[in-house]
Motif scaffolding. Sequence first.
Motif, PDB file in Angstrom:
ATOM      1  N   GLY A 628       0.796  -1.222   0.000  1.00  0.00           N
ATOM      2  CA  GLY A 628       0.000   0.000   0.000  1.00  0.00           C
ATOM      3  C   GLY A 628       0.823   1.262   0.000  1.00  0.00           C
ATOM      4  N   SER A 629       2.033   1.211  -0.543  1.00  0.00           N
ATOM      5  CA  SER A 629       2.928   2.374  -0.498  1.00  0.00           C
ATOM      6  C   SER A 629       3.231   2.930  -1.882  1.00  0.00           C
ATOM      7  N   GLY A 630       2.249   2.886  -2.782  1.00  0.00           N
ATOM      8  CA  GLY A 630       2.355   3.542  -4.077  1.00  0.00           C
ATOM      9  C   GLY A 630       3.521   3.073  -4.934  1.00  0.00           C
ATOM     10  N   THR A 631       4.353   4.017  -5.314  1.00  0.00           N
ATOM     11  CA  THR A 631       5.464   3.730  -6.225  1.00  0.00           C
ATOM     12  C   THR A 631       6.427   2.704  -5.638  1.00  0.00           C
ATOM     13  N   ALA A 632       6.720   2.816  -4.366  1.00  0.00           N
ATOM     14  CA  ALA A 632       7.633   1.864  -3.730  1.00  0.00           C
ATOM     15  C   ALA A 632       7.082   0.443  -3.830  1.00  0.00           C
ATOM     16  N   SER A 633       5.773   0.282  -3.648  1.00  0.00           N
ATOM     17  CA  SER A 633       5.155  -1.043  -3.755  1.00  0.00           C
ATOM     18  C   SER A 633       5.274  -1.582  -5.175  1.00  0.00           C
ATOM     19  N   ALA A 634       5.072  -0.702  -6.173  1.00  0.00           N
ATOM     20  CA  ALA A 634       5.192  -1.131  -7.570  1.00  0.00           C
ATOM     21  C   ALA A 634       6.610  -1.618  -7.863  1.00  0.00           C
ATOM     22  N   LEU A 635       7.600  -0.950  -7.302  1.00  0.00           N
ATOM     23  CA  LEU A 635       8.986  -1.366  -7.511  1.00  0.00           C
ATOM     24  C   LEU A 635       9.267  -2.709  -6.833  1.00  0.00           C
ATOM     25  N   LEU A 636       8.692  -2.937  -5.643  1.00  0.00           N
ATOM     26  CA  LEU A 636       8.861  -4.230  -4.979  1.00  0.00           C
ATOM     27  C   LEU A 636       8.231  -5.343  -5.804  1.00  0.00           C
ATOM     28  N   LEU A 637       7.027  -5.102  -6.324  1.00  0.00           N
ATOM     29  CA  LEU A 637       6.364  -6.115  -7.144  1.00  0.00           C
ATOM     30  C   LEU A 637       7.165  -6.382  -8.424  1.00  0.00           C
ATOM     31  N   ALA A 638       7.767  -5.317  -8.965  1.00  0.00           N
ATOM     32  CA  ALA A 638       8.587  -5.491 -10.166  1.00  0.00           C
ATOM     33  C   ALA A 638       9.792  -6.376  -9.861  1.00  0.00           C
ATOM     34  N   GLU A 639      10.384  -6.170  -8.697  1.00  0.00           N
ATOM     35  CA  GLU A 639      11.519  -7.000  -8.285  1.00  0.00           C
ATOM     36  C   GLU A 639      11.103  -8.468  -8.189  1.00  0.00           C
ATOM     37  N   ARG A 640       9.912  -8.727  -7.609  1.00  0.00           N
ATOM     38  CA  ARG A 640       9.446 -10.104  -7.458  1.00  0.00           C
ATOM     39  C   ARG A 640       9.099 -10.710  -8.807  1.00  0.00           C
ATOM     40  N   ALA A 641       8.568  -9.880  -9.719  1.00  0.00           N
ATOM     41  CA  ALA A 641       8.209 -10.383 -11.046  1.00  0.00           C
ATOM     42  C   ALA A 641       9.450 -10.707 -11.872  1.00  0.00           C
ATOM     43  N   THR A 642      10.508  -9.930 -11.681  1.00  0.00           N
ATOM     44  CA  THR A 642      11.740 -10.153 -12.442  1.00  0.00           C
ATOM     45  C   THR A 642      12.397 -11.476 -12.071  1.00  0.00           C
ATOM     46  N   ASP A 643      12.283 -11.826 -10.776  1.00  0.00           N
ATOM     47  CA  ASP A 643      12.885 -13.070 -10.297  1.00  0.00           C
ATOM     48  C   ASP A 643      12.216 -14.260 -10.983  1.00  0.00           C
ATOM     49  N   GLY A 644      12.955 -14.949 -11.840  1.00  0.00           N
ATOM     50  CA  GLY A 644      12.433 -16.118 -12.535  1.00  0.00           C
ATOM     51  C   GLY A 644      11.782 -15.805 -13.862  1.00  0.00           C
ATOM     52  N   ALA A 645      11.758 -14.522 -14.267  1.00  0.00           N
ATOM     53  CA  ALA A 645      11.144 -14.174 -15.543  1.00  0.00           C
ATOM     54  C   ALA A 645      12.077 -14.508 -16.703  1.00  0.00           C
ATOM     55  N   SER A 646      11.514 -14.573 -17.904  1.00  0.00           N
ATOM     56  CA  SER A 646      12.335 -14.810 -19.092  1.00  0.00           C
ATOM     57  C   SER A 646      13.242 -13.619 -19.323  1.00  0.00           C
ATOM     58  N   PRO A 647      14.380 -13.788 -20.019  1.00  0.00           N
ATOM     59  CA  PRO A 647      15.290 -12.660 -20.266  1.00  0.00           C
ATOM     60  C   PRO A 647      14.596 -11.473 -20.928  1.00  0.00           C
ATOM     61  N   GLN A 648      13.717 -11.752 -21.901  1.00  0.00           N
ATOM     62  CA  GLN A 648      13.041 -10.653 -22.596  1.00  0.00           C
ATOM     63  C   GLN A 648      12.125  -9.881 -21.646  1.00  0.00           C
ATOM     64  N   LEU A 649      11.348 -10.616 -20.826  1.00  0.00           N
ATOM     65  CA  LEU A 649      10.444  -9.962 -19.885  1.00  0.00           C
ATOM     66  C   LEU A 649      11.239  -9.207 -18.817  1.00  0.00           C
ATOM     67  N   ALA A 650      12.330  -9.800 -18.365  1.00  0.00           N
ATOM     68  CA  ALA A 650      13.154  -9.138 -17.349  1.00  0.00           C
ATOM     69  C   ALA A 650      13.683  -7.807 -17.877  1.00  0.00           C
ATOM     70  N   ARG A 651      14.062  -7.772 -19.170  1.00  0.00           N
ATOM     71  CA  ARG A 651      14.565  -6.520 -19.745  1.00  0.00           C
ATOM     72  C   ARG A 651      13.449  -5.479 -19.809  1.00  0.00           C
TER      73      ARG A 651
END
Length: 708
Positions: A628-651
């Motif tokens: 619930g912390s706006g931009t900071a939360s979006a960045l945390l979710l992005a970090e979790r999404a990057t972990d294990g993502a395909s190289p193209q998606l990670a980029r």
Amino acid sequence: MKAIGIDLGTTNSVISRYDGERSSAAVLTNGEGETLTPSVVAVRVRDGKESTLVGRTAVNFAGRQPQDTVVSVKRLMGRDYEDPAVIEARERVAYPIVPGGGEDPRAHVVLAGTRYRPAEVSGLILQKLKQDASRVLGEDVTHAVITVPAYFHDAQRAATRDAGRQAGLTVKKIIDEPTAAAVAFGLDAGAERRRVLVYDLGGGTFDISILNMAKGASRHGMFQVLDFHGDSWLGGDDFDLAITARIIDWVRERHGVDPFGDRQFRYLAKAAAESAKRQLSQVEEADIIIPAAFRPEGGGALVDVEMTITRDEFEEMARELVDRTMRLVEEALGRQKLSREDITDVLLVGGSTLIPLVYRTVESYFGTAKVRRDVNPMECVALGAGILAGTLQGVECPACGRSNEESAASCESCGASLADAAPVDAPVIYEVTGMALGIGAAQGEQRDVFVPIIPRGTPYPLAEPRSRSFSTTDGRMIRVPVYEGDDPVASRNKEQGVIEFELPHDIGVNSRVDVTFNYDADRIVTVLISVPGRDLALQTTLRTDSPRAASPKKAGKGGEGGDAEAREQLRRTVSTAQHFLDTYGEFVSEQQAAGLRRDIEQARHALRVGDTGECRLMIELLWAHLLGSGTASALLLAERATDGASPQLARQISAAVADVRRTHRTGQPEQTAEQTRALRALVEPVLRQRYAENPERDPEGTGILQSR
């Protein structure tokens, strides 16, 4: 259809039926020829066969096997194992009280090795009452009005209704005991309107109700409940326990042994104490004799109890209990801004009002002329229930006057709403909610705030539903926990259920959401969650009589496995929260960061204490910060999404993160918000698919409500 009224009491129960020709009710005798049926159930095992004993036979058996005899089961109705009242009961009773199996958090009792829900035990009592009434009336009883204490919450009322079903009864209505007593007393001849205080001191509970009574369209009058108050652990049992403590002290002083740990002795002593209490209402002293009451551990001579207690000694022991009742009376009057002079009648209800100290104290406070004792205090609750059972034959449409079934929501003839419809020829009763109904939400830095939607003291059934508007956090899964209570901290109230609602992708986050409550005559809550301006709504009826999973906030110290799992999960969450602050602190306001640091410290304390419920609560609160912390939360979710993502998606995610960081550091808030939305649109589908495939990876608390 043959209907009866039932006073399902903590100590004794009473049945009555209504005589339409005489327009009055009468108490019925049970199978033993008595008007009072002890609310006691026992299971006797003989030659490998079990038999269930109810009432007087159970009382007679209890002295031999108190551990297989359930008394005061009413105290446990609708309560969880970790409820404070249940914890206290475990210290007082001789039979085992255990948690339910699996995910059922409710308290259960054990009889002869078998686990029973309290509603099942009460169902056995009701079944005997039904059979006794059928025998007296010469036909099968099918319907009943059952009374409960005024402060019983919805789960306790639902458990009582469930007990009625267990006994094969159709429960026409659950009515508050003081209100039923007021119906039995009725109005004085010639009186048009009275303001009445019901002082109901029974075997296990104390109730106060303040009502307006008036003549109305019904010949039985109109009763408007203004307020009620009480104590779930104050009644005749407490007077008995005061004498029991004196008996135990006598044994200690006279014989030099301590019998307190002997369950059988405590049961025998309490039974003797109750008998002495009754005698002292008639005479100045009572002898207490218990032959062969106790054998000390390790052998030794049997201890006989032979002692005398005077009324003066008893009143000295009981005075604090009586004073407690009067303090509650003053609180009830104060809540309605009334004085004792504003009360026209005081009705004494319950067997404990026969104690001279009790009725003298009440008469001294209100004046002897106001205190009415013209109806048997042991029977008046059942009599009022009997009047209702015999007269509740339907409701009259306020628009066209047609009689409809009691359960109908709208008139069969004209379609008008029956929310305010009056019963046909029955006492007209306007009841009020004893506690507020609302939800748990977040306000500012406080993450566990109780937001009332139906305030305490609201008349019901509601003429129209009540609503509150909320905004949501950045998560799409909205979690709405529903509570009943008056504590400003949501989790300290009684949880009625949890509703989860997912916002579709075409509706933006931070949208307005309306939460609407309706409350019917049977005290069933209907919750509607909707998004204004959209054809999108979720409606749920909360049935508190069905088994529910233990609430994370309510769970106490569970088994070792549950404790270890909760602590490990909290450790991971604390680590994530600290990483969140260290990595994305620049995107979090100073106030938000301070709140998160405070909750991290509290979470570490919970880890040291090791309480499962506190650990789970802190997990939820921390995730509320993280998501619930706006931009900071979006960045945390992005970090979790990057972990294990395909190289193209990670980029792609890395590029979107870089855009957010750049616009933020160059002081462009509008562009930062736009880039944050773009980042969320990229990562949310990734996480949703991942958590669908691996639910255990989904963080807790992915959506909360925030009050506007």
